[in-house]
Design a protein around this motif. Sequence first.
Motif, short mmCIF file in Angstrom:
data_model
loop_
_atom_site.label_atom_id
_atom_site.label_comp_id
_atom_site.label_asym_id
_atom_site.label_seq_id
_atom_site.Cartn_x
_atom_site.Cartn_y
_atom_site.Cartn_z
N MET A 42 0.84 -1.19 0.00
CA MET A 42 0.00 0.00 0.00
C MET A 42 0.88 1.24 0.00
O MET A 42 1.77 1.38 0.84
CB MET A 42 -0.91 0.02 1.22
N GLU A 44 0.65 5.26 0.40
CA GLU A 44 -0.26 6.30 0.88
C GLU A 44 0.47 7.64 0.95
O GLU A 44 1.63 7.70 1.36
CB GLU A 44 -0.79 5.96 2.27
N SER A 226 -12.89 1.57 -4.35
CA SER A 226 -12.61 0.21 -4.80
C SER A 226 -11.66 -0.42 -3.79
O SER A 226 -11.06 0.29 -2.97
CB SER A 226 -11.98 0.21 -6.20
N SER A 228 -8.79 -1.30 -4.24
CA SER A 228 -7.42 -0.88 -4.53
C SER A 228 -7.11 0.54 -4.08
O SER A 228 -5.96 0.95 -4.06
CB SER A 228 -7.12 -0.99 -6.04
N TRP A 229 -8.16 1.32 -3.73
CA TRP A 229 -7.96 2.73 -3.42
C TRP A 229 -8.46 3.07 -2.02
O TRP A 229 -9.41 2.46 -1.53
CB TRP A 229 -8.68 3.62 -4.43
N GLU A 230 -7.81 4.07 -1.42
CA GLU A 230 -8.22 4.61 -0.13
C GLU A 230 -8.27 6.12 -0.23
O GLU A 230 -7.38 6.74 -0.81
CB GLU A 230 -7.22 4.20 0.96
N ILE A 252 -4.57 9.76 0.45
CA ILE A 252 -4.84 9.02 -0.78
C ILE A 252 -3.95 7.79 -0.78
O ILE A 252 -2.73 7.91 -0.63
CB ILE A 252 -4.59 9.88 -2.03
N ARG A 254 -3.08 3.78 -2.56
CA ARG A 254 -3.21 2.86 -3.69
C ARG A 254 -2.58 1.52 -3.33
O ARG A 254 -1.39 1.47 -2.95
CB ARG A 254 -2.54 3.45 -4.92
N ARG A 255 -3.35 0.45 -3.39
CA ARG A 255 -2.87 -0.89 -3.08
C ARG A 255 -2.44 -1.58 -4.36
O ARG A 255 -3.16 -1.58 -5.37
CB ARG A 255 -3.97 -1.70 -2.38
N VAL A 256 -1.26 -2.20 -4.33
CA VAL A 256 -0.70 -2.89 -5.49
C VAL A 256 -0.40 -4.33 -5.12
O VAL A 256 0.23 -4.59 -4.07
CB VAL A 256 0.59 -2.19 -5.99
N LYS A 260 -7.64 -9.02 -4.09
CA LYS A 260 -8.59 -7.92 -3.97
C LYS A 260 -9.80 -8.43 -3.19
O LYS A 260 -10.32 -9.49 -3.46
CB LYS A 260 -9.03 -7.43 -5.35
#
Length: 261
Positions: A42, A44, A226, A228-230, A252, A254-256, A260
């Motif tokens: 993640m 952030e 989603s 994948s996003w925070e 903000i 983003r999970r990579v 999921k």
Amino acid sequence: MHRQFILLALLVTIPFAGILRAQGSYEIQVYGSDLVDPGATMFELHSNFTIEGSKTTTDGTYPTEHQLHETLEITHGFSNWFETGFYVFTSADSRVGWQWVGDHIRPRVRVPESWKWPVGVSLSLEIGYQRAVYSPDTWTMEIRPIVDKTLGKWYLSFNPTLDRSFHGPSVSEGLVFSPNVKVGYDVTKVVNAGFEYYGSVGPVTDFDPLREQQPQIFAVTDLNLSPSWEFNFGVGIGLTGSTDHLLIKMIIGRRVGGKKH
């Protein structure tokens, strides 16, 4: 074996808890018990701006008013009960420009869902350095138990945090209690609105007078865009003269990789 290791980790970290009140508003967040999925990372960005804060130098630190804090947090999940995060703190204002502030590392363990506890439980240990011109306490550690629960459309989280300084004027204060609380309500499937409370009430053996405590309340909105996003946004006010009086914050993430869900 995993259960015994997690319980041991919870126990051995508690005696080292202490104070972090001078670290400042680099990461304004109430933690949930969930971890980053195994194999996922993640990224952030925590953006915090002090609209109204201190206007003069205090204990050799820069004034906080009109400071922009940008913090990069990178967290990797190693298993369903263990993750580690790394932070890079920076600060920018018109007086000194953009500056590196410090770095922290944060391992965290949680009670796996397979244990079927009625609430989510995890434990975070954060330790690191920040420059003296931004925090008179340069080496600090935070121990953060996390308990949360979803009840229908409501989400509740409590972080009864303990902080400690290892180098600086607050060393003598020992353990300091800094509770954080989050209450959120699902307005829609995407929008969750509520409030977050952050406080530092003083040493656990002798709380500070009310005027010297550091409570802040934020009106916040989270977007469930989603897996994948925070996204989190909030406007906060300080309730005593010991806090910055008006702040805004945004996270903000983003999970990579990983699964999921």
